[in-house]
Design a protein around this motif. Structure first.
Motif, short mmCIF file in Angstrom:
data_model
loop_
_atom_site.label_atom_id
_atom_site.label_comp_id
_atom_site.label_asym_id
_atom_site.label_seq_id
_atom_site.Cartn_x
_atom_site.Cartn_y
_atom_site.Cartn_z
N ASP A 90 -0.25 6.56 3.92
CA ASP A 90 -0.40 5.32 4.69
C ASP A 90 0.09 5.42 6.14
O ASP A 90 0.28 4.39 6.79
N HIS A 123 -5.46 5.88 6.00
CA HIS A 123 -6.71 5.18 6.32
C HIS A 123 -6.69 4.60 7.73
O HIS A 123 -7.57 3.80 8.08
N HIS A 124 -5.67 4.96 8.53
CA HIS A 124 -5.63 4.47 9.91
C HIS A 124 -6.43 5.40 10.83
O HIS A 124 -6.53 6.59 10.58
N ALA A 160 -7.44 0.66 2.06
CA ALA A 160 -6.02 0.96 1.83
C ALA A 160 -5.89 2.46 1.58
O ALA A 160 -6.86 3.11 1.16
N ALA A 161 -4.70 2.99 1.82
CA ALA A 161 -4.46 4.40 1.48
C ALA A 161 -4.65 4.58 -0.03
O ALA A 161 -5.13 5.62 -0.48
N ASP A 213 0.84 -1.20 0.00
CA ASP A 213 0.00 0.00 0.00
C ASP A 213 0.88 1.25 0.00
O ASP A 213 0.64 2.20 -0.76
N ASP A 218 -3.01 -4.76 0.72
CA ASP A 218 -3.56 -4.37 2.03
C ASP A 218 -4.81 -5.17 2.41
O ASP A 218 -5.24 -5.14 3.55
MN MN Z 1 -2.29 0.70 4.30
#
Ligand code: MN
Length: 337
Positions: free
Chosen positions: A97, A123-124, A142-143, A31, A173
């Motif tokens: 990411d 995306h976290h 995923a980013a 990713d 991812d």
């Molecule tokens: Mn990721």
């Protein structure tokens, strides 16, 4: 969901930039590599300069994604060099990411001391808010999904490189579309990327069916040496200097080999000892959750996190092995909580 106005702002920031530094978290995965590669392609397509930089080396199987040799902080460039040259000339820093300082070792110091515009695409759920402007979508698998949304919002061309890079980002991812994040959105994105030129069989072959005979021979040796201890809860493996010499393999060929024995259902913790030139051992530790391997590694000067750590130990092999196996055994039996 990211608001349309936020995408517009990001498009404006990119339009007004002339040169960007693009990076991702340390130990880059598919990713991270795919999203960095795509952002570089977007910028270059618009006549801007883009400099990819990573905090640690790419796994060998992702190297083909970049036509140039990418700069690795600490290997190719020092922290001092960051403060000069083309890295310092950039007017935009793009981080994908991750949104956390700890994921950007050494780079974090540089980031804190300069006044460049920072764009984060992540995306976290957790983050340190590194960006002046941020595209954050915790629902994205995923980013690369967010990068794809940005492209679609802007109406930018999806080149062959972008299609392939973003497919790698979302496929890796999501464990090739089998993890819990493999929702209908990711399959739709995958379908669009295939229509734009991504070829899953070609990508799969380049990523996973591309190891050297030497690496395969090294893996066979390692598996041959597999020891299962404590009712097969602890898997112990080793690779000695002579294994490298006799197979023709080298250090990077050990990458991810430790994962193999974790396919055994009973295994809670896996160890791989690699003999070093000085007769000592690099020990990699993996846990499926019950064992805190970071606690064991840090006691002997190593580091990592609960599920994956590493530590350098003195030989001989039996001593190094017994030291770590006993520590894991004690955790599994509850002697060491
Ligand atoms: Mn990721």
């Amino acid at each position: 969901m990211i608001e349309s106005a936020t995408f517009d702002k990001v498009i404006e920031v990119i339009k007004n930039s002339t040169s960007a530094l693009v990076t991702a978290h340390t130990r880059p995965d598919g990713d991270a590599c795919g999203s960095v590669r795509t952002m570089c392609e977007i910028l270059r397509f618009q006549g801007k300069k883009a400099h990819p930089i990573f905090m640690s080396p790419l796994p060998q199987w992702y190297e083909f994604m970049f036509e140039e040799k990418v700069s690795i902080l600490g290997n190719d460039i020092t922290e001092e060099q960051l403060h000069g040259g083309h890295f310092d000339e950039c007017d935009l820093v793009i981080i994908v990411d991750t949104n956390s300082y700890v994921q950007l070792p050494v780079f974090d110091e540089w980031l804190k001391t300069n006044k460049k515009t920072v764009l984060v695409i992540d995306h976290h759920i957790t983050g340190d808010g590194l960006g002046d402007i941020e595209l954050i979508d915790p629902d994205a698998a995923a980013a690369g999904e967010i990068v794809f949304d940005l492209i679609n919002h802007a109406g930018w061309k999806i080149t062959q490189v972008i299609a392939e890079s973003l497919f790698i980002a979302i496929a890796t991812d999501s464990g090739w579309f089998k993890f819990s994040n493999a929702d209908s959105r990711i399959f739709r994105s995958a379908a669009e990327l295939i229509d734009a030129g991504a070829s899953p069989p070609q990508i799969y072959r380049k990523l996973y069916q591309n190891v050297s005979p030497a690496r395969m021979r090294l893996m066979i040796r390692m598996l041959n040496n597999l020891e299962l201890i404590d009712d097969s809860k602890i898997a112990v493996q080793c690779i000695m200097r002579k294994d490298f010499d006799e197979t023709g393999a080298s250090g990077p060929d050990t990458e991810n080999l430790i994962d193999e024995c974790q396919k055994i259902g009973s295994v809670e913790a896996a160890l791989l000892f690699v003999e070093l030139a000085d007769g000592g051992f690099r020990c990699s530790l993996r846990s499926k959750g019950k064992v805190d391997v970071q606690k064991i590694a840090s006691k002997h000067g190593g580091g990592g996190h609960k599920m994956a750590s590493g530590v350098n130990l003195k030989g001989p092999y039996e001593n190094a092995k017994n030291l770590i196996v006993e520590a894991i055994s004690n955790q599994l039996s509850g002697k060491d909580k």
